[in-house]
Write a protein that holds these residues in place. Structure first.
Motif, PDB file in Angstrom:
ATOM      1  N   THR A  86      10.987  10.665  -1.341  1.00  0.00           N
ATOM      2  CA  THR A  86      11.365   9.618  -0.476  1.00  0.00           C
ATOM      3  C   THR A  86      12.488   8.817  -0.864  1.00  0.00           C
ATOM      4  O   THR A  86      12.823   9.144  -1.955  1.00  0.00           O
ATOM      5  N   THR A  87      13.059   8.144   0.264  1.00  0.00           N
ATOM      6  CA  THR A  87      14.387   7.427  -0.152  1.00  0.00           C
ATOM      7  C   THR A  87      13.885   5.846  -0.432  1.00  0.00           C
ATOM      8  O   THR A  87      12.895   5.415  -0.203  1.00  0.00           O
ATOM      9  N   PRO A  88      14.767   5.233  -1.291  1.00  0.00           N
ATOM     10  CA  PRO A  88      14.348   3.802  -1.597  1.00  0.00           C
ATOM     11  C   PRO A  88      14.527   2.861  -0.400  1.00  0.00           C
ATOM     12  O   PRO A  88      13.321   1.999  -0.395  1.00  0.00           O
ATOM     13  N   ARG A  89      15.066   3.070   0.818  1.00  0.00           N
ATOM     14  CA  ARG A  89      15.112   2.654   1.872  1.00  0.00           C
ATOM     15  C   ARG A  89      13.780   2.558   2.725  1.00  0.00           C
ATOM     16  O   ARG A  89      13.243   1.428   3.018  1.00  0.00           O
ATOM     17  N   THR A  90      13.223   4.057   2.797  1.00  0.00           N
ATOM     18  CA  THR A  90      12.043   4.221   3.313  1.00  0.00           C
ATOM     19  C   THR A  90      10.752   3.340   2.523  1.00  0.00           C
ATOM     20  O   THR A  90       9.932   2.913   2.770  1.00  0.00           O
ATOM     21  N   LEU A  91      10.763   3.605   1.033  1.00  0.00           N
ATOM     22  CA  LEU A  91       9.903   2.882   0.108  1.00  0.00           C
ATOM     23  C   LEU A  91       9.728   1.484   0.191  1.00  0.00           C
ATOM     24  O   LEU A  91       8.700   0.765   0.665  1.00  0.00           O
ATOM     25  N   ILE A  92      10.954   0.774   0.168  1.00  0.00           N
ATOM     26  CA  ILE A  92      10.896  -0.607   0.294  1.00  0.00           C
ATOM     27  C   ILE A  92      11.114  -1.383   1.572  1.00  0.00           C
ATOM     28  O   ILE A  92      10.193  -2.248   1.612  1.00  0.00           O
ATOM     29  N   GLY A  93      11.347  -0.581   2.513  1.00  0.00           N
ATOM     30  CA  GLY A  93      11.474  -1.118   3.806  1.00  0.00           C
ATOM     31  C   GLY A  93      10.151  -1.112   4.747  1.00  0.00           C
ATOM     32  O   GLY A  93       9.853  -1.675   5.543  1.00  0.00           O
ATOM     33  N   GLU A  94       9.518   0.343   4.355  1.00  0.00           N
ATOM     34  CA  GLU A  94       8.246   0.604   5.117  1.00  0.00           C
ATOM     35  C   GLU A  94       7.105   0.853   4.475  1.00  0.00           C
ATOM     36  O   GLU A  94       6.081   0.133   4.883  1.00  0.00           O
ATOM     37  N   THR A  95       7.230   2.028   3.404  1.00  0.00           N
ATOM     38  CA  THR A  95       5.874   2.128   2.902  1.00  0.00           C
ATOM     39  C   THR A  95       5.106   1.124   2.183  1.00  0.00           C
ATOM     40  O   THR A  95       3.883   0.806   2.193  1.00  0.00           O
ATOM     41  N   LYS A  96       5.765   0.429   1.299  1.00  0.00           N
ATOM     42  CA  LYS A  96       5.598  -0.745   0.566  1.00  0.00           C
ATOM     43  C   LYS A  96       4.831  -1.774   1.225  1.00  0.00           C
ATOM     44  O   LYS A  96       3.821  -2.339   1.050  1.00  0.00           O
ATOM     45  N   PRO A  97       5.658  -2.272   2.131  1.00  0.00           N
ATOM     46  CA  PRO A  97       4.976  -3.734   2.858  1.00  0.00           C
ATOM     47  C   PRO A  97       3.991  -3.027   3.840  1.00  0.00           C
ATOM     48  O   PRO A  97       3.164  -4.122   3.840  1.00  0.00           O
ATOM     49  N   SER A  98       4.011  -2.020   4.371  1.00  0.00           N
ATOM     50  CA  SER A  98       2.740  -1.501   5.054  1.00  0.00           C
ATOM     51  C   SER A  98       1.665  -1.323   4.210  1.00  0.00           C
ATOM     52  O   SER A  98       0.425  -2.000   4.678  1.00  0.00           O
ATOM     53  N   LEU A  99       1.740  -0.836   2.903  1.00  0.00           N
ATOM     54  CA  LEU A  99       0.654  -0.820   2.003  1.00  0.00           C
ATOM     55  C   LEU A  99       0.310  -2.203   1.600  1.00  0.00           C
ATOM     56  O   LEU A  99      -1.140  -2.300   1.976  1.00  0.00           O
ATOM     57  N   VAL A 100       1.029  -3.054   1.228  1.00  0.00           N
ATOM     58  CA  VAL A 100       0.589  -4.395   0.982  1.00  0.00           C
ATOM     59  C   VAL A 100      -0.165  -4.962   1.899  1.00  0.00           C
ATOM     60  O   VAL A 100      -1.322  -5.732   1.777  1.00  0.00           O
ATOM     61  N   ARG A 101       0.092  -4.957   3.320  1.00  0.00           N
ATOM     62  CA  ARG A 101      -0.279  -5.365   4.283  1.00  0.00           C
ATOM     63  C   ARG A 101      -1.812  -4.846   4.460  1.00  0.00           C
ATOM     64  O   ARG A 101      -2.836  -5.880   4.706  1.00  0.00           O
ATOM     65  N   LYS A 102      -2.189  -3.835   4.463  1.00  0.00           N
ATOM     66  CA  LYS A 102      -3.431  -3.190   4.474  1.00  0.00           C
ATOM     67  C   LYS A 102      -4.031  -3.415   3.259  1.00  0.00           C
ATOM     68  O   LYS A 102      -5.400  -3.675   3.303  1.00  0.00           O
ATOM     69  N   LEU A 103      -3.776  -3.378   2.140  1.00  0.00           N
ATOM     70  CA  LEU A 103      -4.458  -3.873   0.923  1.00  0.00           C
ATOM     71  C   LEU A 103      -4.635  -5.298   0.937  1.00  0.00           C
ATOM     72  O   LEU A 103      -5.860  -5.772   0.522  1.00  0.00           O
ATOM     73  N   ASP A 104      -4.204  -6.417   1.729  1.00  0.00           N
ATOM     74  CA  ASP A 104      -4.381  -7.464   1.809  1.00  0.00           C
ATOM     75  C   ASP A 104      -5.575  -7.758   2.756  1.00  0.00           C
ATOM     76  O   ASP A 104      -6.478  -8.722   2.522  1.00  0.00           O
ATOM     77  N   LEU A 105      -5.921  -6.789   3.507  1.00  0.00           N
ATOM     78  CA  LEU A 105      -7.388  -6.598   4.124  1.00  0.00           C
ATOM     79  C   LEU A 105      -8.417  -6.537   3.440  1.00  0.00           C
ATOM     80  O   LEU A 105      -9.365  -6.653   4.034  1.00  0.00           O
ATOM     81  N   ILE A 106      -8.395  -5.998   2.344  1.00  0.00           N
ATOM     82  CA  ILE A 106      -9.600  -5.672   1.472  1.00  0.00           C
ATOM     83  C   ILE A 106     -10.169  -7.068   0.911  1.00  0.00           C
ATOM     84  O   ILE A 106      -9.398  -7.838   0.429  1.00  0.00           O
ATOM     85  N   PRO A 107     -11.452  -7.416   1.314  1.00  0.00           N
ATOM     86  CA  PRO A 107     -12.105  -8.534   0.859  1.00  0.00           C
ATOM     87  C   PRO A 107     -12.184  -8.550  -0.687  1.00  0.00           C
ATOM     88  O   PRO A 107     -12.513  -7.592  -1.040  1.00  0.00           O
ATOM     89  N   ASP A 108     -12.378  -9.674  -1.068  1.00  0.00           N
ATOM     90  CA  ASP A 108     -12.476  -9.950  -2.615  1.00  0.00           C
ATOM     91  C   ASP A 108     -13.681 -10.416  -2.667  1.00  0.00           C
ATOM     92  O   ASP A 108     -14.082 -10.898  -3.679  1.00  0.00           O
ATOM     93  N   HIS A 109     -14.752 -10.637  -1.536  1.00  0.00           N
ATOM     94  CA  HIS A 109     -15.931 -11.355  -1.855  1.00  0.00           C
ATOM     95  C   HIS A 109     -16.699 -10.172  -0.975  1.00  0.00           C
ATOM     96  O   HIS A 109     -16.288  -9.698  -0.025  1.00  0.00           O
ATOM     97  N   GLU A 110     -17.773  -9.959  -1.545  1.00  0.00           N
ATOM     98  CA  GLU A 110     -18.904  -9.257  -0.801  1.00  0.00           C
ATOM     99  C   GLU A 110     -19.570 -10.338   0.321  1.00  0.00           C
ATOM    100  O   GLU A 110     -19.384 -11.692   0.470  1.00  0.00           O
ATOM    101  N   GLU A 111     -20.351  -9.801   1.143  1.00  0.00           N
ATOM    102  CA  GLU A 111     -21.201 -10.550   2.418  1.00  0.00           C
ATOM    103  C   GLU A 111     -21.988 -11.473   1.646  1.00  0.00           C
ATOM    104  O   GLU A 111     -22.321 -12.622   2.192  1.00  0.00           O
TER     105      GLU A 111
END
Length: 87
Positions: A45-70
């Motif tokens: 991939t290109t740095p532009r795609t990695l930094i501008g699209e893939t990484k931010p999208s991955l970070v947003r989705k990983l932030d949705l993972i709960p750090d506490h169980e129910e």
């Protein structure tokens, strides 16, 4: 479980794209270089795609993972030591 296996399990549960899954697997592997050029070359991939699209999208989705169980218990990530068995 390998880094690739862990990334695939997370990808299923949180709707990661192939690029996001590949980036996660690459970053989970401690033996891989964290240099932007090396990451781009490995992921084709290109740095532009990695930094501008893939990484931010991955970070947003990983932030949705709960750090506490129910039940209120804390979820902790544990890294196995290389060459040693877990107790």
């Amino acid at each position: 479980m390998t880094c690739q296996g862990a990334a695939e399990e997370i990808a299923k549960g949180y709707g990661l794209t192939k690029k996001e899954k590949d980036l996660l697997a690459y970053l989970l592997d401690d033996e891989n270089s964290k240099n932007i050029g090396d990451i781009c070359k490995a992921l084709r991939t290109t740095p532009r795609t990695l930094i501008g699209e893939t990484k931010p999208s991955l970070v947003r989705k990983l932030d949705l993972i709960p750090d506490h169980e129910e039940d209120g218990s804390v979820v902790k990530l544990v890294r196995a030591k290389t060459g040693e068995e877990s107790a």
